[in-house]
Design an enzyme around this catalytic site. Structure first.
Site, PDB file in Angstrom:
ATOM      1  N   ASP A  75       0.857  -1.194   0.000  1.00  0.00           N
ATOM      2  CA  ASP A  75       0.000   0.000   0.000  1.00  0.00           C
ATOM      3  C   ASP A  75       0.890   1.240   0.000  1.00  0.00           C
ATOM      4  O   ASP A  75       2.046   1.200   0.430  1.00  0.00           O
ATOM      5  CB  ASP A  75      -0.906   0.024   1.243  1.00  0.00           C
ATOM      6  CG  ASP A  75      -2.145   0.904   1.040  1.00  0.00           C
ATOM      7  OD1 ASP A  75      -3.265   0.353   0.974  1.00  0.00           O
ATOM      8  OD2 ASP A  75      -1.998   2.143   0.937  1.00  0.00           O
ATOM      9  N   LYS A 156     -11.511  -4.349  -7.017  1.00  0.00           N
ATOM     10  CA  LYS A 156     -12.695  -3.513  -6.800  1.00  0.00           C
ATOM     11  C   LYS A 156     -12.915  -2.623  -8.009  1.00  0.00           C
ATOM     12  O   LYS A 156     -11.956  -2.135  -8.612  1.00  0.00           O
ATOM     13  CB  LYS A 156     -12.444  -2.622  -5.582  1.00  0.00           C
ATOM     14  CG  LYS A 156     -13.671  -1.793  -5.309  1.00  0.00           C
ATOM     15  CD  LYS A 156     -13.667  -0.783  -4.215  1.00  0.00           C
ATOM     16  CE  LYS A 156     -12.624  -0.461  -3.281  1.00  0.00           C
ATOM     17  NZ  LYS A 156     -13.131  -0.522  -1.908  1.00  0.00           N
TER      18      LYS A 156
HETATM   19  C1  LIG Z   1     -10.299   0.632   0.564  1.00  0.00           C
HETATM   20  S1  LIG Z   1      -8.608   0.714   1.039  1.00  0.00           S
HETATM   21  C2  LIG Z   1      -8.211  -0.971   1.260  1.00  0.00           C
HETATM   22  C3  LIG Z   1      -8.809  -1.609   2.492  1.00  0.00           C
HETATM   23  C4  LIG Z   1      -8.228  -2.995   2.748  1.00  0.00           C
HETATM   24  N1  LIG Z   1      -8.641  -3.941   1.728  1.00  0.00           N
HETATM   25  C5  LIG Z   1      -8.627  -3.552   4.075  1.00  0.00           C
HETATM   26  O1  LIG Z   1      -9.428  -4.501   4.139  1.00  0.00           O
HETATM   27  O2  LIG Z   1      -8.114  -3.090   5.108  1.00  0.00           O
HETATM   28  C6  LIG Z   1      -7.825   1.107  -0.492  1.00  0.00           C
HETATM   29  C7  LIG Z   1      -6.309   1.304  -0.390  1.00  0.00           C
HETATM   30  O3  LIG Z   1      -5.752   1.420  -1.716  1.00  0.00           O
HETATM   31  C8  LIG Z   1      -4.514   2.128  -1.548  1.00  0.00           C
HETATM   32  N2  LIG Z   1      -3.962   2.579  -2.833  1.00  0.00           N
HETATM   33  C9  LIG Z   1      -4.449   3.517  -3.682  1.00  0.00           C
HETATM   34  N3  LIG Z   1      -3.636   3.690  -4.741  1.00  0.00           N
HETATM   35  C10 LIG Z   1      -2.576   2.841  -4.568  1.00  0.00           C
HETATM   36  C11 LIG Z   1      -1.389   2.564  -5.322  1.00  0.00           C
HETATM   37  N4  LIG Z   1      -1.134   3.202  -6.479  1.00  0.00           N
HETATM   38  N5  LIG Z   1      -0.538   1.624  -4.870  1.00  0.00           N
HETATM   39  C12 LIG Z   1      -0.785   0.978  -3.693  1.00  0.00           C
HETATM   40  N6  LIG Z   1      -1.897   1.208  -2.924  1.00  0.00           N
HETATM   41  C13 LIG Z   1      -2.769   2.119  -3.351  1.00  0.00           C
HETATM   42  C14 LIG Z   1      -4.925   3.283  -0.614  1.00  0.00           C
HETATM   43  O4  LIG Z   1      -3.792   3.851   0.004  1.00  0.00           O
HETATM   44  C15 LIG Z   1      -5.897   2.583   0.348  1.00  0.00           C
HETATM   45  O5  LIG Z   1      -5.262   2.257   1.565  1.00  0.00           O
END
Ligand SMILES: C[S@@+](CC[C@H](N)C(=O)[O-])C[C@H]1O[C@@H](n2cnc3c(N)ncnc32)[C@H](O)[C@@H]1O
Length: 247
Positions: A75, A156
């Protein structure tokens, strides 16, 4: 946050359940429902969790892959350690992150990529949906570079323009592709999940030599959502899959 948001959250049974079972996020139940229906993680699997913060999906992946499995979360944000998982901070779009993932995998085959990736929401649905489509398409391309044949991929997506292009690109790469909306998703949410099973040994005709990103971009041009930069008579107004307002 609004009064309504607080009331909905207090009443949210998934949030209460997650808290009582020690999961870091209610979203853990979305992965549990996906797993119950599709069995995308098998015992002993190596699993990559893209966008893993705060760690709810990673916790579930560790349970499902079992003690002989290997789970790696990535992340942009830092995630507190999770027993049985390796966690790195990185941007999945960057080559340095892919290299780090590959080093940590060593000679293990990567069996499953799960991605709950989401942009920082702006609150403007069209913009958020376009960025989310772009991120999910990008993760599909990265997953294709790393997954073993027969492997599974979940990401997603937000309902809306361009989803059909992503579905088509996925169907040319996996033998079974479906959309699934877990009941643990909030009723007000327009999110759904793309479940892709059994990565084909070769991409199907029509997609050969192309990335999913190029295919989705072509789809958006076909349905007139994006204009080809070469057809523009002024400064480009397209950033990623978004159409920007002309100044
Ligand atoms: C909805 S949250 C995930 C929740 C996780 N599945 C859980 O159950 O705890 C989405 C995550 O995608 C990450 N994200 C967004 N763009 C990203 C990237 N380019 N590389 C890695 N992570 C990314 C965000 O930082 C965020 O923490």
């Amino acid at each position: 946050m609004s009064k309504r948001w607080y009331q909905e959250n207090r009443r949210d049974p998934w949030r209460r359940e997650a808290r009582s079972k020690g999961y870091r996020a209610r979203s853990a139940y979305k992965l549990k429902q996906i797993q119950d229906k599709f069995g995308i993680i098998r015992k002993g699997d190596s699993v990559l969790d893209v966008g893993c913060h705060p760690g709810g999906w990673t916790q579930v992946a560790v349970e499902e892959a079992g003690e002989n499995g290997f789970v790696l979360g990535v992340d942009l944000l830092s995630t507190s350690p999770i027993d049985g998982a390796s966690i790195i901070i990185g941007d999945i779009s960057e080559n340095s992150t892919l290299e780090e993932i590959s080093n940590l995998l060593g000679d293990r085959n990567l069996n499953t990529v799960i991605s709950d990736i989401s942009p920082k929401l702006t609150g403007r649905y069209d913009t958020d949906q376009a960025i989310s489509l772009e991120l999910s398409t990008l993760v599909l391309d990265k997953a294709m570079m790393m997954l073993t044949p027969g492997g599974n991929f979940v990401t997603k997506i937000f309902q809306g323009t361009g989803i059909e292009g992503l579905m088509k690109a996925a169907k040319q790469r996996f033998s079974n592709v479906q959309r699934y909306a877990p009941t643990a998703s909030r009723k007000s949410s327009s999110e759904t999940y793309l479940i892709c099973q059994n990565k084909l040994p070769r991409v199907k005709k029509g997609a050969q030599g192309k990335t999913a990103y190029q295919q989705v971009q072509e789809h958006l041009e076909e349905i007139d959502v994006l204009v080809k930069n070469s057809e523009m008579d002024e400064t480009p107004t397209v950033k990623g899959f978004r159409r920007l307002k002309k100044k």
